[in-house]
Design a protein around this motif. Structure first.
Motif, short mmCIF file in Angstrom:
data_model
loop_
_atom_site.label_atom_id
_atom_site.label_comp_id
_atom_site.label_asym_id
_atom_site.label_seq_id
_atom_site.Cartn_x
_atom_site.Cartn_y
_atom_site.Cartn_z
N ILE A 16 0.84 -1.20 0.00
CA ILE A 16 0.00 0.00 0.00
C ILE A 16 0.88 1.26 0.00
CG2 ILE A 16 -1.76 1.27 1.35
CD1 ILE A 16 -2.86 -1.40 0.46
N LEU A 17 0.48 2.25 -0.78
CA LEU A 17 1.15 3.58 -0.71
C LEU A 17 0.65 4.28 0.55
CD1 LEU A 17 2.87 5.85 -1.95
CD2 LEU A 17 0.81 6.61 -3.17
N ARG A 18 1.61 4.63 1.45
CA ARG A 18 1.22 5.26 2.72
C ARG A 18 0.70 6.67 2.45
NH1 ARG A 18 2.83 3.48 7.67
NH2 ARG A 18 4.56 2.32 6.75
N ASP A 19 1.51 7.45 1.76
CA ASP A 19 1.08 8.82 1.41
C ASP A 19 1.93 9.25 0.21
OD1 ASP A 19 -0.24 11.17 1.37
OD2 ASP A 19 0.48 11.87 3.32
N TYR A 20 1.49 10.31 -0.46
CA TYR A 20 2.29 10.80 -1.57
C TYR A 20 3.70 11.14 -1.10
CZ TYR A 20 -1.77 11.07 -4.67
OH TYR A 20 -2.85 10.75 -5.44
N VAL A 21 4.63 11.00 -2.01
CA VAL A 21 6.04 11.10 -1.69
C VAL A 21 6.58 12.43 -2.21
CG1 VAL A 21 8.30 10.06 -2.21
CG2 VAL A 21 6.28 8.60 -1.85
N SER A 22 7.44 13.08 -1.41
CA SER A 22 8.23 14.17 -1.99
C SER A 22 9.69 13.81 -1.83
CB SER A 22 7.90 15.50 -1.31
OG SER A 22 8.26 15.45 0.02
N GLY A 23 10.52 14.24 -2.74
CA GLY A 23 11.94 13.86 -2.69
C GLY A 23 12.11 12.40 -3.07
N PHE A 24 13.16 11.82 -2.56
CA PHE A 24 13.52 10.45 -2.93
C PHE A 24 12.59 9.45 -2.24
CE2 PHE A 24 16.28 6.95 -3.83
CZ PHE A 24 16.93 7.34 -4.98
N PRO A 25 11.97 8.54 -2.98
CA PRO A 25 11.08 7.56 -2.33
C PRO A 25 11.85 6.65 -1.37
CG PRO A 25 10.86 7.49 -4.74
CD PRO A 25 12.06 8.33 -4.43
N LYS A 26 11.20 6.31 -0.26
CA LYS A 26 11.80 5.42 0.73
C LYS A 26 10.91 4.18 0.87
CE LYS A 26 11.13 8.49 3.96
NZ LYS A 26 10.42 9.46 3.09
N GLU A 27 11.51 3.12 1.36
CA GLU A 27 10.73 1.91 1.61
C GLU A 27 9.51 2.20 2.47
OE1 GLU A 27 14.22 -1.08 2.37
OE2 GLU A 27 12.30 -2.00 2.94
N SER A 28 9.73 3.10 3.46
CA SER A 28 8.65 3.37 4.43
C SER A 28 7.50 4.19 3.83
CB SER A 28 9.23 4.11 5.64
OG SER A 28 9.81 5.32 5.21
N ASP A 29 7.65 4.63 2.60
CA ASP A 29 6.52 5.29 1.93
C ASP A 29 5.44 4.27 1.56
OD1 ASP A 29 7.57 7.89 2.03
OD2 ASP A 29 8.80 7.52 0.26
N MET A 30 5.80 3.01 1.66
CA MET A 30 4.84 1.93 1.39
C MET A 30 4.79 1.02 2.61
SD MET A 30 6.33 1.21 -2.42
CE MET A 30 7.82 2.16 -2.14
N TYR A 31 3.74 0.26 2.74
CA TYR A 31 3.72 -0.78 3.77
C TYR A 31 2.96 -1.99 3.24
CZ TYR A 31 -1.02 0.95 4.77
OH TYR A 31 -2.33 1.33 4.67
N VAL A 32 3.24 -3.12 3.85
CA VAL A 32 2.59 -4.37 3.42
C VAL A 32 1.52 -4.72 4.45
CG1 VAL A 32 2.94 -6.81 2.90
CG2 VAL A 32 4.72 -5.14 2.31
#
Lengths: 351, 351
Positions: A16-32
């Protein structure tokens, strides 16, 4: 396995996409997370219920993580926070209300980053007819990246035997194929990549004439002049920014640039300025941005060309495989730091 | 008039490049001097001796004033310090050893900024067949700028009726024609220019649907969104830099950009960076740099199209005439500060 209204309900792991991303995407921008899904399409729908097998990690996906995506991306739906990531994948049809697909079909196209997906948009969904090659290839050489390489090189670049071809991000899913197409046509082919390992692959596995590590070249213009003393006829653009600027200084008269992606720019707050566009005029160069979905009508022709190349081992293909949906966020994020070597994909299930 | 070996020798006023220019060209970078010339071509040559009538001031000439010109300009010879400026002009043949031209012919093409020129390179030299229009038109609407507008619009942009067309430097020699070609085809046409007077001309004389003064628009992106709420199908690029960047944000899917010139960049030490090239990909835009000399094989077809337009007054054409070779340096330099209104040319002699 539970049952609702007499229909099978199974657990469904999702990225799941946690929230929109700014800057470099991180693993924590998503969760399972794990939800449930009915293995049946809704009555009266035109949908398919599929079991996802292989999911593709592609550079363009980075742009869909951003809140601004919907303002400029016109060819795929942007991601929604709280919903699964969407991408290209290979899947097996478990139930179908769509006249073109039936239970048991193998398909590739747009699906969710989850174990099971209900697919309602079938614009980009192809039935897999040839299963005498690894199914995972339909995330790469026989899928969207393969078609990008094919359309970008043959349709956009109008290549001719003997021409000088430069490819950036050359060891990636698209670049490695463009280089091999160009070699098969009799072009002189140089690729750039971001590590010694990738450069070795380009020269020793993919058969490029030359390759260099752009991180070790303080002066990209000088590097290109070294490899292309006569200049560049065709540039297959995957990175943008400084590389594009240096390439522009080295284009030959009537050169062609196919702009497939600009991965170096995706994670910058503001894109780098490209200064040498005047050379488009002096050298009468054309630069064509393209999106693979405009070329899917050529997919049958593409398969006719590429399947024999694979079977006769005229083309080699390298995959970088991440096991399990849980590895998805890291696999996707790693793409933007160039950690993948070859086509990166996630195995959800093998059948 | 003197005589050498029984041949006429006359005085020959010339505009000489003093030295290569850096930064903004100034009148003092050139000087006017008077030499002599024999009105006879050398024996055994293939040359023409012409009397120059009208000389054309064109933006591209600025680039030829620079020492670096020879490294990137491939389609005309760069200027040489101590020699006359070279450019397009209209001339009358006084003597010819060339089989295609004879005494009395009127020609247009590459000639010197002087009263009389010995022309040895005849690649860009056309015999004038139609003299029922003002001869000076062959420096503009019927010469190189006219062909640039024609080739750039019809050949590069693949225009269709009803499309949205934006033209920068729209009141210049090329822009005013592109806009009128586009209107004749049934496009919606907006132009930008650098003064109220030019904007009025675009709207009231050249028949553009809209026009604006870019100097009064603090936000070019907003200005373009105001005039093109649906976006731009075709951009005819004459200026580069910030305007191009704003246009890129407003291109429609499958839009086309014909890059004819980038006058805003010619006098900068370093060109401005263009940041929005990613939109070439998102919107599948085609950007083609072109040089008119690649299209001169279309010149007869061009005349068939444009001569009737002129005679039937379907196209209007505005000249900005400087009298006398002495006014040449000021006329040329003024082009780069946008002081010309319409096609700028220098009258050397009227017959």
């Amino acid at each position: 396995m539970a049952s609702v209204d007499g229909e099978k309900v199974v657990s469904n792991k999702q990225v799941i996409l946690r929230d929109y991303v700014s800057g470099f995407p991180k693993e924590s921008d998503m969760y399972v997370t794990t939800g449930t899904v009915k293995l049946k399409v809704p009555q009266g729908s035109n949908a398919l219920l599929v079991k996802n097998l292989y999911l593709s990690c592609d550079p363009y996906m980075c742009n869909l993580l951003r809140p601004t995506a919907s303002t400029w991306v016109t060819y795929v739906a942007p991601f929604k926070p709280g919903s699964p990531i969407i991408g290209h994948g290979v899947a097996k049809v478990l139930d179908s209300a769509h006249p073109d697909f039936k239970k048991g079909d193998l398909v590739w196209g747009m699906t969710g980053w989850e174990e099971y997906s209900l697919i309602t948009e079938t614009d980009i969904l192809f039935k897999i007819q040839h299963t005498d090659v690894p199914l995972s290839y339909y995330t790469g050489i026989l899928g969207m990246p393969g078609m990008s390489a094919y359309a970008g090189f043959y349709e956009v670049c109008s290549p001719k035997k003997g021409e000088y071809v430069f490819i950036s991000a050359a060891s990636g899913a698209v670049g490695q194929l463009v280089g091999q197409f160009a070699k098969l046509l009799g072009c002189f082919v140089v690729g750039s990549a971001g590590s010694k390992e990738k450069v070795d692959l380009l020269k020793n596995k993919f058969g490029f004439d030359e390759a260099f590590n752009y991180k070790e070249e303080p002066d990209l213009d000088a590097a290109l002049k070294r490899y292309f003393p006569e200049g560049i006829d065709i540039y297959f653009e995957n990175v943008g920014g400084k590389t594009l600027d240096a390439v522009l200084l080295n284009m030959r008269i009537h050169g062609r640039i196919a702009a497939c992606g600009m991965i170096s720019q995706y994670n910058l707050d503001e894109p780098e300025g490209v200064k040498n566009l005047m050379t488009l005029i002096y050298k009468r160069v054309y630069m064509q941005g393209f999106v693979v979905s405009d070329y899917y009508h050529l997919y049958p022709k593409f398969l006719e060309t590429v399947l024999p190349y694979i079977k006769e081992e005229k083309i080699v293909y390298l995959e970088d495989i991440a096991e399990g949906l849980e590895s998805g966020p890291a696999a996707l994020v790693g793409l933007f730091s160039g950690r993948n070597v070859g086509k990166r994909l996630v195995v959800v299930a093998r059948e």
